[in-house]
Design a protein around this motif. Structure first.
Motif, PDB file in Angstrom:
ATOM      1  N   LEU A 139       0.859  -1.184   0.000  1.00  0.00           N
ATOM      2  CA  LEU A 139       0.000   0.000   0.000  1.00  0.00           C
ATOM      3  C   LEU A 139       0.900   1.241   0.000  1.00  0.00           C
ATOM      4  CD1 LEU A 139      -3.114   0.237   0.069  1.00  0.00           C
ATOM      5  CD2 LEU A 139      -2.934   0.684   2.517  1.00  0.00           C
ATOM      6  N   PRO A 140       0.618   2.229  -0.839  1.00  0.00           N
ATOM      7  CA  PRO A 140       1.535   3.377  -1.004  1.00  0.00           C
ATOM      8  C   PRO A 140       1.777   4.187   0.267  1.00  0.00           C
ATOM      9  CG  PRO A 140      -0.038   3.293  -2.810  1.00  0.00           C
ATOM     10  CD  PRO A 140      -0.492   2.282  -1.807  1.00  0.00           C
ATOM     11  N   ALA A 141       0.762   4.372   1.100  1.00  0.00           N
ATOM     12  CA  ALA A 141       0.905   5.224   2.286  1.00  0.00           C
ATOM     13  C   ALA A 141       1.933   4.646   3.249  1.00  0.00           C
ATOM     14  CB  ALA A 141      -0.445   5.371   2.976  1.00  0.00           C
ATOM     15  N   ARG A 142       2.840   5.504   3.727  1.00  0.00           N
ATOM     16  CA  ARG A 142       3.942   5.025   4.555  1.00  0.00           C
ATOM     17  C   ARG A 142       3.603   5.037   6.049  1.00  0.00           C
ATOM     18  NH1 ARG A 142       4.869  10.062   2.819  1.00  0.00           N
ATOM     19  NH2 ARG A 142       5.350  11.684   4.361  1.00  0.00           N
ATOM     20  N   ASP A 143       2.632   5.890   6.474  1.00  0.00           N
ATOM     21  CA  ASP A 143       2.253   5.952   7.882  1.00  0.00           C
ATOM     22  C   ASP A 143       0.773   6.294   7.992  1.00  0.00           C
ATOM     23  OD1 ASP A 143       2.005   8.723   7.424  1.00  0.00           O
ATOM     24  OD2 ASP A 143       3.997   9.148   8.218  1.00  0.00           O
ATOM     25  N   GLY A 144       0.297   6.413   9.226  1.00  0.00           N
ATOM     26  CA  GLY A 144      -1.121   6.636   9.445  1.00  0.00           C
ATOM     27  C   GLY A 144      -1.649   7.932   8.853  1.00  0.00           C
ATOM     28  N   LYS A 145      -0.908   9.014   9.008  1.00  0.00           N
ATOM     29  CA  LYS A 145      -1.352  10.296   8.460  1.00  0.00           C
ATOM     30  C   LYS A 145      -1.462  10.224   6.941  1.00  0.00           C
ATOM     31  CE  LYS A 145       0.279  13.481  12.046  1.00  0.00           C
ATOM     32  NZ  LYS A 145       1.181  14.628  12.357  1.00  0.00           N
ATOM     33  N   ALA A 146      -0.453   9.627   6.330  1.00  0.00           N
ATOM     34  CA  ALA A 146      -0.482   9.484   4.875  1.00  0.00           C
ATOM     35  C   ALA A 146      -1.613   8.569   4.439  1.00  0.00           C
ATOM     36  CB  ALA A 146       0.865   8.951   4.378  1.00  0.00           C
ATOM     37  N   LEU A 147      -1.900   7.556   5.258  1.00  0.00           N
ATOM     38  CA  LEU A 147      -2.982   6.639   4.916  1.00  0.00           C
ATOM     39  C   LEU A 147      -4.333   7.351   4.916  1.00  0.00           C
ATOM     40  CD1 LEU A 147      -4.078   3.751   4.401  1.00  0.00           C
ATOM     41  CD2 LEU A 147      -4.305   3.540   6.897  1.00  0.00           C
ATOM     42  N   LEU A 148      -4.591   8.170   5.935  1.00  0.00           N
ATOM     43  CA  LEU A 148      -5.871   8.872   6.002  1.00  0.00           C
ATOM     44  C   LEU A 148      -6.056   9.779   4.793  1.00  0.00           C
ATOM     45  CD1 LEU A 148      -6.107   9.767   9.803  1.00  0.00           C
ATOM     46  CD2 LEU A 148      -6.870   7.716   8.615  1.00  0.00           C
ATOM     47  N   ALA A 149      -4.986  10.459   4.385  1.00  0.00           N
ATOM     48  CA  ALA A 149      -5.061  11.317   3.194  1.00  0.00           C
ATOM     49  C   ALA A 149      -5.300  10.476   1.942  1.00  0.00           C
ATOM     50  CB  ALA A 149      -3.768  12.118   3.056  1.00  0.00           C
ATOM     51  N   TYR A 150      -4.645   9.336   1.878  1.00  0.00           N
ATOM     52  CA  TYR A 150      -4.791   8.436   0.727  1.00  0.00           C
ATOM     53  C   TYR A 150      -6.232   7.938   0.618  1.00  0.00           C
ATOM     54  CZ  TYR A 150      -4.178   4.118  -2.022  1.00  0.00           C
ATOM     55  OH  TYR A 150      -4.293   3.109  -2.953  1.00  0.00           O
ATOM     56  N   LEU A 151      -6.824   7.545   1.754  1.00  0.00           N
ATOM     57  CA  LEU A 151      -8.181   7.023   1.753  1.00  0.00           C
ATOM     58  C   LEU A 151      -9.187   8.091   1.332  1.00  0.00           C
ATOM     59  CD1 LEU A 151      -8.126   4.862   5.012  1.00  0.00           C
ATOM     60  CD2 LEU A 151      -7.994   4.067   2.650  1.00  0.00           C
ATOM     61  N   LYS A 152      -8.978   9.312   1.800  1.00  0.00           N
ATOM     62  CA  LYS A 152      -9.890  10.394   1.424  1.00  0.00           C
ATOM     63  C   LYS A 152      -9.795  10.700  -0.063  1.00  0.00           C
ATOM     64  CE  LYS A 152     -10.165  12.607   5.963  1.00  0.00           C
ATOM     65  NZ  LYS A 152      -9.895  13.815   6.777  1.00  0.00           N
ATOM     66  N   ALA A 153      -8.597  10.567  -0.602  1.00  0.00           N
ATOM     67  CA  ALA A 153      -8.401  10.853  -2.033  1.00  0.00           C
ATOM     68  C   ALA A 153      -8.968   9.726  -2.899  1.00  0.00           C
ATOM     69  CB  ALA A 153      -6.912  11.041  -2.322  1.00  0.00           C
ATOM     70  N   GLN A 154      -8.828   8.484  -2.436  1.00  0.00           N
ATOM     71  CA  GLN A 154      -9.246   7.336  -3.238  1.00  0.00           C
ATOM     72  C   GLN A 154     -10.734   7.016  -3.106  1.00  0.00           C
ATOM     73  OE1 GLN A 154      -7.230   5.444  -5.408  1.00  0.00           O
ATOM     74  NE2 GLN A 154      -5.869   7.190  -5.087  1.00  0.00           N
ATOM     75  N   GLY A 155     -11.325   7.359  -1.936  1.00  0.00           N
ATOM     76  CA  GLY A 155     -12.743   7.105  -1.731  1.00  0.00           C
ATOM     77  C   GLY A 155     -13.097   5.636  -1.848  1.00  0.00           C
ATOM     78  N   ASP A 156     -14.158   5.346  -2.620  1.00  0.00           N
ATOM     79  CA  ASP A 156     -14.637   3.978  -2.703  1.00  0.00           C
ATOM     80  C   ASP A 156     -13.769   3.071  -3.576  1.00  0.00           C
ATOM     81  OD1 ASP A 156     -15.233   4.954  -5.190  1.00  0.00           O
ATOM     82  OD2 ASP A 156     -17.412   4.679  -5.038  1.00  0.00           O
ATOM     83  N   LYS A 157     -12.628   3.589  -4.030  1.00  0.00           N
ATOM     84  CA  LYS A 157     -11.695   2.744  -4.774  1.00  0.00           C
ATOM     85  C   LYS A 157     -10.897   1.839  -3.831  1.00  0.00           C
ATOM     86  CE  LYS A 157     -11.082   6.104  -8.534  1.00  0.00           C
ATOM     87  NZ  LYS A 157     -10.120   7.007  -9.215  1.00  0.00           N
ATOM     88  N   THR A 158     -10.926   2.164  -2.551  1.00  0.00           N
ATOM     89  CA  THR A 158     -10.219   1.339  -1.560  1.00  0.00           C
ATOM     90  C   THR A 158     -11.218   0.415  -0.872  1.00  0.00           C
ATOM     91  OG1 THR A 158     -10.491   3.088   0.091  1.00  0.00           O
ATOM     92  CG2 THR A 158      -8.417   3.036  -1.137  1.00  0.00           C
ATOM     93  N   ASN A 159     -10.683  -0.649  -0.258  1.00  0.00           N
ATOM     94  CA  ASN A 159     -11.570  -1.568   0.448  1.00  0.00           C
ATOM     95  C   ASN A 159     -10.958  -2.003   1.772  1.00  0.00           C
ATOM     96  OD1 ASN A 159      -9.795  -3.842  -0.133  1.00  0.00           O
ATOM     97  ND2 ASN A 159     -10.594  -3.744  -2.223  1.00  0.00           N
ATOM     98  N   ILE A 160     -11.815  -2.481   2.646  1.00  0.00           N
ATOM     99  CA  ILE A 160     -11.374  -2.930   3.960  1.00  0.00           C
ATOM    100  C   ILE A 160     -12.073  -4.245   4.273  1.00  0.00           C
ATOM    101  CG2 ILE A 160     -13.127  -1.466   5.096  1.00  0.00           C
ATOM    102  CD1 ILE A 160     -11.082  -1.206   7.446  1.00  0.00           C
ATOM    103  N   ALA A 161     -11.293  -5.225   4.681  1.00  0.00           N
ATOM    104  CA  ALA A 161     -11.836  -6.555   4.984  1.00  0.00           C
ATOM    105  C   ALA A 161     -12.380  -6.586   6.407  1.00  0.00           C
ATOM    106  CB  ALA A 161     -10.749  -7.612   4.822  1.00  0.00           C
TER     107      ALA A 161
END
Length: 331
Positions: A139-161
């Motif tokens: 996954l591209p995001a290197r840490d939690g802050k980057a992950l939250l920004a990534y998820l907001k940018a990607q929206g429903d293109k991401t998934n969670i099990a």
């Protein structure tokens, strides 16, 4: 010997009272337990609840003087197992371990075949387990802050099990989606083990699950750790920030487990099981293993029937509105 009528009536009443009291007296006088017990686990073997159950069952067995057999009854988010225990013989020999699902089930299931707050005797709370948010290694995001920004940018293109409807990982995914305001796709699996396998295989992006399940994979470097869901950092993962520190203030999800017996189980049996639970949670080897898994042993006043009953009522009222608002139900 000749009995007068009044003496005959008195003797009949006395014999009747003795007959009614005999079962209770024989139960009280019998050594409990006098045979192996069954601890019913609502989730699959190898999952986080199962891991805790086998550790706890072995320890309680040592204090009860009988073996505790762990039986996995999987299905319907834990409701099949809970329903089977609610219907079981109330003799103290069958009891249930369950997590937050006891509090969320009334809101999740339209036709729940039992009432968590009415159809059980409470034994005590077992432990609290923090959650971790982990992702696939690439996954591209290197840490939690980057992950939250990534998820907001990607929206429903991401998934969670998650491990199935009603699982705590499902609850965590709902809370995460709500906190971010992002409609991520949720992907259900039949248990934590297949959900983790899918994450390591790169088939899903994220999983929010208990430290008892994720810690071995985090330490092995099989998944990427983004944060913990507790108010403070964990002693077992001291360098990992909380999600609250990284942009989700107030975000907190903790798994808790409790022990339940069928309604009507004799008070003496419940007391014996509670005492065995409390003794097991003092064993140095048990304490060390639970801490190693990131679990927290609750205060002793929570390791009681009253403590568990009050906590279950609080959790039921806390999560009911959230689940209703999410509109995720099952028949």
């Amino acid at each position: 010997m000749t009995f007068l009528p009044w003496r005959r009536r008195a003797l009949t009443l006395a014999l009747g009272a003795a007959a009614l009291a005999a079962p209770a007296l024989s139960w009280a006088q019998a050594a409990f337990p006098s045979k192996p017990l069954t601890l019913v686990v609502p989730f699959s073997a190898g999952g986080p609840t199962d891991v805790v159950s086998r550790l706890l069952g072995a320890a309680m067995g040592r204090h009860l003087g009988q073996s505790v057999v762990v039986e996995n009854r999987v299905g319907a988010g834990g409701t099949l197992a809970a329903a089977s225990v609610a219907r079981a013989q109330p003799d103290g020999y069958t009891f249930l371990i369950h997590h937050n699902g006891m509090g969320t089930a009334p809101a999740l299931y339209r036709k729940l075949p039992y009432k968590p707050l009415a159809d059980f005797e409470y034994i005590g709370q077992v432990l609290d387990v923090p959650m971790t948010l982990v992702g696939r290694k690439d996954l591209p995001a290197r840490d939690g802050k980057a992950l939250l920004a990534y998820l907001k940018a990607q929206g429903d293109k991401t998934n969670i099990a998650h491990a199935g409807l009603g699982a705590v990982s499902h609850l965590c995914s709902m809370l995460l989606r709500q906190a971010l305001g992002v409609d991520m796709t949720t992907v259900p699996y039949q248990g934590t083990a297949p959900a983790m396998n899918a994450l390591m295989g790169g088939q899903v992006d994220l999983l929010c699950d208990q430290t008892t399940s994720t810690t071995p994979f985090i330490k092995a470097g099989s998944v990427k750790l983004y944060g913990v869901t507790t108010a403070q950092r964990l002693k077992t993962l001291p360098d990992t920030p909380t999600l609250a520190e990284q942009g989700l203030p107030g975000f907190q999800v903790v798994v808790w487990h409790g022990l339940y017996a069928p309604k009507g189980t004799p008070a003496a049996a419940v007391q014996r099981l509670t005492a065995a639970l409390q003794a097991a949670l003092k064993e140095p080897a048990v304490v060390a293993r639970l801490h190693e898994l990131g679990a927290v042993i609750p205060a002793e006043d929570k390791q009681t029937p009253a403590g568990l009953r009050d906590w279950l009522a609080e959790e039921t009222h806390r999560y009911g509105p959230l689940i209703q608002a999410a509109g995720q139900f099952a028949d």
